[in-house]
Motif scaffolding. Structure first.
Motif, PDB file in Angstrom:
ATOM      1  N   ASN A 201       0.769  -1.303   0.006  1.00 35.54           N
ATOM      2  CA  ASN A 201      -0.003   0.072   0.085  1.00 35.54           C
ATOM      3  C   ASN A 201       0.819   1.345  -0.036  1.00 35.54           C
ATOM      4  O   ASN A 201       0.415   2.055  -0.530  1.00 35.54           O
ATOM      5  CB  ASN A 201      -0.973   0.092   1.223  1.00 35.54           C
ATOM      6  CG  ASN A 201      -1.999  -0.951   0.980  1.00 35.54           C
ATOM      7  OD1 ASN A 201      -2.273  -1.373   0.035  1.00 35.54           O
ATOM      8  ND2 ASN A 201      -2.705  -1.432   2.106  1.00 35.54           N
ATOM      9  N   ASP A 202       2.094   1.254   0.729  1.00 34.86           N
ATOM     10  CA  ASP A 202       2.879   2.573   0.730  1.00 34.86           C
ATOM     11  C   ASP A 202       3.464   2.766  -0.432  1.00 34.86           C
ATOM     12  O   ASP A 202       3.695   3.648  -1.014  1.00 34.86           O
ATOM     13  CB  ASP A 202       3.959   2.222   1.917  1.00 34.86           C
ATOM     14  CG  ASP A 202       3.651   2.678   3.190  1.00 34.86           C
ATOM     15  OD1 ASP A 202       2.476   3.372   3.187  1.00 34.86           O
ATOM     16  OD2 ASP A 202       4.066   2.221   4.148  1.00 34.86           O
ATOM     17  N   ARG A 205       1.261   4.305  -2.662  1.00 34.08           N
ATOM     18  CA  ARG A 205       0.758   5.393  -2.339  1.00 34.08           C
ATOM     19  C   ARG A 205       1.816   6.504  -2.642  1.00 34.08           C
ATOM     20  O   ARG A 205       1.481   7.855  -2.862  1.00 34.08           O
ATOM     21  CB  ARG A 205       0.738   5.464  -0.764  1.00 34.08           C
ATOM     22  CG  ARG A 205       0.225   6.720  -0.112  1.00 34.08           C
ATOM     23  CD  ARG A 205      -0.126   6.537   1.495  1.00 34.08           C
ATOM     24  NE  ARG A 205       0.860   6.065   1.955  1.00 34.08           N
ATOM     25  CZ  ARG A 205       1.925   6.766   2.788  1.00 34.08           C
ATOM     26  NH1 ARG A 205       1.981   8.008   2.792  1.00 34.08           N
ATOM     27  NH2 ARG A 205       2.651   6.073   3.404  1.00 34.08           N
ATOM     28  N   SER A 249      -5.413  -9.411  -4.962  1.00 29.64           N
ATOM     29  CA  SER A 249      -5.879  -8.100  -5.016  1.00 29.64           C
ATOM     30  C   SER A 249      -6.234  -7.943  -6.183  1.00 29.64           C
ATOM     31  O   SER A 249      -7.271  -7.105  -6.620  1.00 29.64           O
ATOM     32  CB  SER A 249      -4.755  -7.129  -4.516  1.00 29.64           C
ATOM     33  OG  SER A 249      -4.450  -7.325  -3.296  1.00 29.64           O
TER      34      SER A 249
END
Length: 286
Positions: A201-202, A205, A249
């Motif tokens: 996720n980072d 991001r 995902s």
């Protein structure tokens, strides 16, 4: 396997100051089997432009002649990707060590470097002000750290003359949960920094992309792959779980993901710059 059924790709940036053919050839075997590629890494100190130029020309010729490695452009010149040892690209260490060449970007470009992949370096002081970017750096031969800033790559915009493409990895401040102190997320995979769903996720991001093509996110990770302490992460359950998580995902949220080498990444950037997009990556050219 990624969305195209291709296995994970690892680009081995081999430290050419330590060149030993018996160590390069097993990497070449992995590349020929479809698991990645081999490019150039270099540690040097108190160097000169002329010495660096001669060294890089000899290194590229050796890898190509003796191992069939590296790519050629449309006129037959050898091209290579580069990572600078100790992060000190273009003499960027504040103490002036681990390089010595203020016009290193020019030397790299003129010897066939298609892109630099050194950044991010944080928390190392050689870190650039430009972060989470794919950009063109213009060399000032009289000044160190010319890649500190640059011109972001944009679709349908020409590359600035005499510039070198810089492809950076993610650099964000991460806080896995409220109990832990914030820390630097720099895309390093190691025994002390294993992959995780939160780290993915980072990485996303950070939003590393090409202007005008924000639906493509580039996630460039790095490791010191020859260190034994990292082997359990790189070849073990943590990495397998990361790849499984990506697949799950992708299926759940309906996005495609692609494992590519450093060379293919740069070629995709070139295609996007020209506004010529091959969605199947079937005809990548410089």
């Amino acid at each position: 396997m990624d969305s195209r059924g291709r296995p994970p790709q690892h680009t081995f940036f081999y430290p050419m100051e330590c060149y030993q053919p018996q160590l390069v050839e097993p990497l070449n075997c992995l590349a020929r089997a479809g698991y990645g590629d081999v490019e150039i890494h270099l540690h040097h100190d108190n160097d000169t432009s002329d010495n660096l130029r001669a060294f890089l020309l000899n290194a590229t010729e050796t890898l190509n002649r003796d191992h069939g490695l590296l790519s050629r452009d449309s006129i037959g010149d050898l091209r290579y990707g580069f990572i600078h040892g100790n992060w000190a690209l273009d003499n960027s260490h504040p103490d002036g060590c681990w390089c010595g060449v203020n016009d290193e970007l020019t030397v790299l470009r003129e010897t066939g470097c298609y892109a630099d992949f050194t950044m991010p370096a944080a928390p190392h002081p050689a870190q650039t002000r430009m972060i989470n970017s794919i950009y063109d750096a213009l060399d000032d031969p009289d000044t160190a750290k010319s890649h500190d800033v640059g011109v972001p790559v944009c679709i349908n915009r020409d590359r600035p003359t005499d510039s070198l493409l810089m492809i950076q990895g993610p650099l964000v401040i991460s806080r896995p949960n409220w109990r832990r102190k914030p820390k630097v997320e720099n895309g390093n995979l190691s025994g002390s920094q294993p992959p995780s769903a939160f780290r993915i996720n980072d990485w996303l991001r950070a939003g590393v992309c090409i202007e005008g093509r924000s639906d493509w996110l580039f996630v460039k990770l790095h490791t010191h792959g020859a260190q034994e302490a990292n082997s359990a992460v790189l070849l073990g359950d943590a990495m397998r779980n990361m790849h499984r998580g990506l697949k799950e995902s992708s299926e759940r949220h309906g996005f495609a993901y692609h494992y590519v080498t450093a060379r293919e990444t740069a070629q995709l950037v070139t295609q996007a710059r020209l506004g010529v997009i091959d969605p199947d990556f079937g005809s990548l050219t410089w």
